[in-house]
Design a protein around this motif. Structure first.
Motif, PDB file in Angstrom:
ATOM      1  N   ALA A  22       0.838  -1.209   0.000  1.00 31.91           N
ATOM      2  CA  ALA A  22       0.000   0.000   0.000  1.00 31.91           C
ATOM      3  C   ALA A  22       0.869   1.254   0.000  1.00 31.91           C
ATOM      4  CB  ALA A  22      -0.918   0.005   1.211  1.00 31.91           C
ATOM      5  N   ALA A  23       0.554   2.183  -0.918  1.00 33.05           N
ATOM      6  CA  ALA A  23       1.245   3.477  -0.936  1.00 33.05           C
ATOM      7  C   ALA A  23       0.711   4.339   0.211  1.00 33.05           C
ATOM      8  CB  ALA A  23       1.011   4.173  -2.267  1.00 33.05           C
ATOM      9  N   ASN A  24       1.623   4.878   1.010  1.00 30.82           N
ATOM     10  CA  ASN A  24       1.243   5.689   2.168  1.00 30.82           C
ATOM     11  C   ASN A  24       2.103   6.934   2.257  1.00 30.82           C
ATOM     12  OD1 ASN A  24      -0.823   4.022   3.501  1.00 30.82           O
ATOM     13  ND2 ASN A  24       0.836   2.542   3.739  1.00 30.82           N
ATOM     14  N   ALA A  25       1.643   7.907   3.021  1.00 29.33           N
ATOM     15  CA  ALA A  25       2.463   9.073   3.341  1.00 29.33           C
ATOM     16  C   ALA A  25       3.443   8.699   4.448  1.00 29.33           C
ATOM     17  CB  ALA A  25       1.576  10.223   3.789  1.00 29.33           C
ATOM     18  N   HIS A  26       4.634   9.330   4.423  1.00 31.37           N
ATOM     19  CA  HIS A  26       5.663   9.035   5.415  1.00 31.37           C
ATOM     20  C   HIS A  26       6.278  10.342   5.897  1.00 31.37           C
ATOM     21  CE1 HIS A  26       5.367   4.863   4.077  1.00 31.37           C
ATOM     22  NE2 HIS A  26       5.511   5.307   2.841  1.00 31.37           N
ATOM     23  N   ALA A  27       6.583  10.390   7.177  1.00 33.28           N
ATOM     24  CA  ALA A  27       7.105  11.615   7.787  1.00 33.28           C
ATOM     25  C   ALA A  27       8.619  11.675   7.683  1.00 33.28           C
ATOM     26  CB  ALA A  27       6.680  11.675   9.256  1.00 33.28           C
ATOM     27  N   ALA A  28       9.135  12.889   7.639  1.00 32.24           N
ATOM     28  CA  ALA A  28      10.580  13.100   7.668  1.00 32.24           C
ATOM     29  C   ALA A  28      11.169  12.375   8.879  1.00 32.24           C
ATOM     30  CB  ALA A  28      10.893  14.588   7.719  1.00 32.24           C
ATOM     31  N   GLY A  29      12.358  11.800   8.681  1.00 37.31           N
ATOM     32  CA  GLY A  29      13.013  11.063   9.754  1.00 37.31           C
ATOM     33  C   GLY A  29      12.795   9.567   9.695  1.00 37.31           C
ATOM     34  N   CYS A  30      11.818   9.116   8.879  1.00 34.97           N
ATOM     35  CA  CYS A  30      11.586   7.667   8.732  1.00 34.97           C
ATOM     36  C   CYS A  30      12.816   6.998   8.128  1.00 34.97           C
ATOM     37  CB  CYS A  30      10.383   7.401   7.826  1.00 34.97           C
ATOM     38  SG  CYS A  30       8.798   7.565   8.647  1.00 34.97           S
TER      39      CYS A  30
END
Length: 780
Positions: free
Chosen positions: A415-423
């Motif tokens: 699944a394509a998802n949003a990811h936060a900086a620092g991941c």
């Protein structure tokens, strides 16, 4: 200090160096050469012993500026001596066993670790999975011996000497092992898996240098294999037995087997083919839909494992055992370890981090440094949390950050998802087969699944193909050992096995190696030099001999269909080397060939004689020569005739430039190495059109055939009967013939003529077949 090992003893200096080695009254040590029993390294640099002391059966190594010591327990046994590191501080990164040098070099077993010369054999054996052959890549610059002889089997068989347990040198031979401290968190910068961090989660027993364990032995040369067997039994190593006999000496270890796909729909037919050829094993080359969970192919095994068990039970009821092919730890992207939620134990390179938030559709992704992304790969796959992505290229920014460009989101059904900086961003290791790999922990689950599957179904043969994939864990040959031994220890019955590589420790559990693949070549051409070279490798390494895979094929646009003569060429090589092989043939091929019955009968007859060792040594020497041809004729169950044969090069008559209706022909010069005899041939017509009433002339007569042979057909004459066949040798019509034609001994003219028709004149190719008096072979 003197240490006895079998029939020899070595002298150890107070600095830990070997200064002499005696076998009886004779020194087998090359004077002036550098040799250690063990050596310690820190940060890839040697830490030399200040002093080595001996108290009873304990050797203690003392070092400058280090209070802690390294202790080696030495246990002398009747035929060998065991050395075990029972104390070693975590300060050290590597322990190297050796180089232990000898003057012996006549036969050097680079994998098994045994050197032989005169009447002496000296060997070294790792006694657990973490004690590995060779020297670490990190220590190559400190290796005193780096140029093995070009005649070494290490070189011939494409083994790097740094991976070898033994290799030859101008002065003799070198024996070497090592152990690595796997508890230290460091990035691999050399070797098979660069930019990879080995697993820090290994249990202490496997991770420590403490526990390094090996044996040395010296014995009379004919006793070398038997001595290894005693070490296996005495030290708890794998010692597989089949019907009461050790597999390293059992004739059944080199039984040939049939490779063909099967399933519940055709298991009866394929079992019958195996029985017809005398094959005790039927081996499926591609049974799995997924690699990782090893789910069975639904079209062949509709009820999964239960369908496989149904096939196993049927085959075994008819005396045939079942085998399966795997690619070890290679992981398909359709496997549940990959999709829809990727397992976080899929092996990755050194991780990087996101420098900015990422939406669920963004195709350019900013990360903090390059790391493993500089290495182009087949899949270019990486993981962020539970999403897999693929990139096409990268670009460096002025600030030395990295933009991953052309990204495919939600790759392989994730699944394509949003990811936060620092991941964390993890570049996954992949291979041109479009597969990924597990880490060392997930790899254990793969092995457990194989063990459970084989125990549930009763499958009794396995190939650890692609075993080198285990090394992408960053754990090198230890990972190979760990995977295979975990399977071996899971099995509740004997499973014959081979692998893509022969490893020193796994020598004990492996039944055989069956290298040599037939793809894209004619049978007499495909990897012939490699197959022959492997026999010498097996001999040096005291290992059962196999010739590899041979392919039986139907006719196609590149190749003619396989003939009985092709098969008997392979069978004669197997008999000469006393080596087994596998015959690869699809159900469709076996159904379609007009020669299937002849081929399978030939396999059965040749293999009975080979298994019973009925070929005498002088005959084996002749059979091994790849330029020779042979035909075995069964008289009755106990007596056979073996004919030396000769097959000419193709004689060609091209009728393209001739006028249809005009008689066509060619004059050739034929060399018959045997006595005068009737003409026997196989004629192929190629292209468009047909030929009619072919005839042959020699000084000793003429023979005429009343036949029409079209393009893509054959006329085959055995000296008595002639048949027109299709391109797969299925008989279409019998051809009557008149006259008689003899071929003289030596060089003599051979002429061909025919009528022809069609839009274009076809091409005719003729091979003449001769034989001489047979040699009688009896089973009595």
């Amino acid at each position: 200090m003197r240490i006895q090992f079998g029939n020899a003893n070595l002298t150890l200096s107070d600095k830990g160096m070997i200064t002499d080695m005696m076998y009886g009254e004779k020194s087998v040590f090359p004077k002036g050469q550098i040799s250690w029993l063990i050596r310690l390294f820190k940060g890839n640099e040697p830490v030399e012993a200040r002093e080595v002391t001996q108290e009873g059966n304990l050797l203690t190594y003392h070092f400058e500026n280090l209070e802690e010591t390294v202790s080696v327990l030495v246990t002398e046994k009747e035929d060998y001596t065991v050395f075990e590191v029972i104390q070693c501080p975590e300060y050290f990164d590597f322990l190297e066993v050796g180089p232990i040098v000898t003057v012996i070099k006549e036969v050097v077993g680079d994998v098994v670790g045994v050197v032989q010369g005169g009447d002496v054999a000296i060997g070294i054996q790792a006694l657990n999975t973490k004690t590995l052959p060779g020297i670490p890549q990190e220590l190559v610059n400190h290796a005193p011996y780096v140029k093995p002889d070009v005649t070494s089997s290490v070189t011939v068989c494409n083994f790097d000497y740094t991976m070898a347990t033994a290799y030859d040198m101008p002065f003799g031979s070198v024996l070497q092992l090592f152990c690595e401290n796997r508890r230290r968190d460091r990035i691999k910068t050399v070797g098979y898996a660069k930019n990879v961090i080995p697993a820090p989660s290994l249990d202490r027993e496997d991770a420590d240098i403490r526990g390094t364990k090996f044996a040395l032995f010296a014995c009379a040369r004919p006793m070398a294999l038997e001595t290894i067997g005693k070490i296996e039994i005495g030290e708890g190593l794998p010692h597989p037995m089949l019907d009461g006999e050790w597999l390293k000496t059992s004739r059944k270890a080199v039984n040939s087997y049939l490779i063909s796909e099967f399933g519940t729909a055709n298991i009866e037919k394929m079992t019958a083919y195996a029985i017809q050829g005398g094959f005790p094993y039927l081996y499926h080359p591609e049974p799995f839909d997924t690699w990782g969970h090893f789910e069975m192919r639904k079209e062949q095994f509709p009820n999964g494992d239960d369908s496989l068990k149904e096939c196993v039970d049927y085959a075994e009821a008819h005396g045939v055992r079942i085998g399966l092919h795997t690619l070890t730890s290679f992981t398909k992207t359709n496997d549940a370890y990959v999709t829809p939620v990727p397992d976080r134990r899929l092996k990755s390179m050194v991780p990087v981090k996101l420098l900015a938030d990422v939406s669920d559709s963004q195709t350019e992704i900013l990360v903090d440094h390059l790391a493993g992304f500089e290495y182009a790969a087949t899949l270019n796959c990486f993981r962020i949390e539970d999403e897999l992505l693929q990139y096409t290229e990268y670009e460096m920014t002025e600030e030395k950050a990295v933009i991953l460009k052309g990204c495919t989101r939600g790759a392989f059904g994730t699944a394509a998802n949003a990811h936060a900086a620092g991941c964390g961003v993890y570049k996954l290791i992949d291979y041109p087969y479009q597969t990924l790999f597990p880490d060392i922990e997930l790899q254990d689950e793969f092995a457990d699944r194989i063990g459970e599957l084989f125990n549930k179904t009763g499958v009794k043969q396995l190939s650890f193909d692609g075993q080198e994939g285990c090394e992408w864990t960053g754990e090198g040959e230890y990972a190979d050992n760990r995977f295979a031994m975990r399977c071996y220890e899971k099995f509740d019955h004997l499973v014959l096995n081979d692998a893509s590589r022969l490893h020193h420790f796994l020598w004990h559990m492996n039944t055989r190696m069956n290298w040599g693949e037939p793809w894209g070549e004619e049978m007499r051409v495909g990897q012939v030099e490699g197959r022959m070279r492997n026999q010498e490798f097996f001999r040096k390494n005291l290992f059962p001999a196999m010739l590899g895979w041979f392919l039986i094929r139907k006719a196609n646009r590149r190749f003619e269909a396989s003939t009985l003569m092709d098969m008997e060429w392979a069978l004669s090589e197997a008999a000469g080397f006393d080596a087994g092989f596998s015959l690869s043939a699809t159900e469709n091929t076996l159904d379609s060939l007009g020669t299937t019955d002849e081929i399978l009968e030939a396999v059965r007859n040749w293999e009975i004689l080979r298994y019973e060792n009925r070929f005498e040594e002088d005959l084996k020497e002749q059979l091994r020569r790849p330029e020779t041809e042979w035909h075995l004729e069964k008289i009755d169950d106990w007596n056979y005739k073996l004919y030396p044969m000769a097959i000419s090069k193709p004689f060609v008559c091209d009728l393209l430039e001739m006028q249809p209706g005009q008689p066509g022909g060619s004059d050739w010069s034929f060399d018959n190495p045997f006595e005068e005899q009737p003409l026997v041939f196989r004629m192929r017509v190629e292209g468009y059109g047909y030929i009619e009433n072919p005839r042959f002339y020699t000084k000793k007569g003429m023979i005429n055939f009343e036949a029409v042979v079209k393009g893509g057909q054959y006329l085959i004459f055995d000296g008595q009967e002639a048949w027109v066949t299709d391109r797969n040798y299925n008989k279409l019509s019998k051809a009557e013939h008149t006259g008689n034609c003899l071929v003289e001994k030596g060089s003599a003219p051979l002429s061909f003529g025919c009528s022809f028709g069609g839009e274009e004149g076809p091409e005719v190719k003729v091979r003449v077949i001769t034989q001489t008096a047979p040699r009688m072979i009896s089973r009595n």
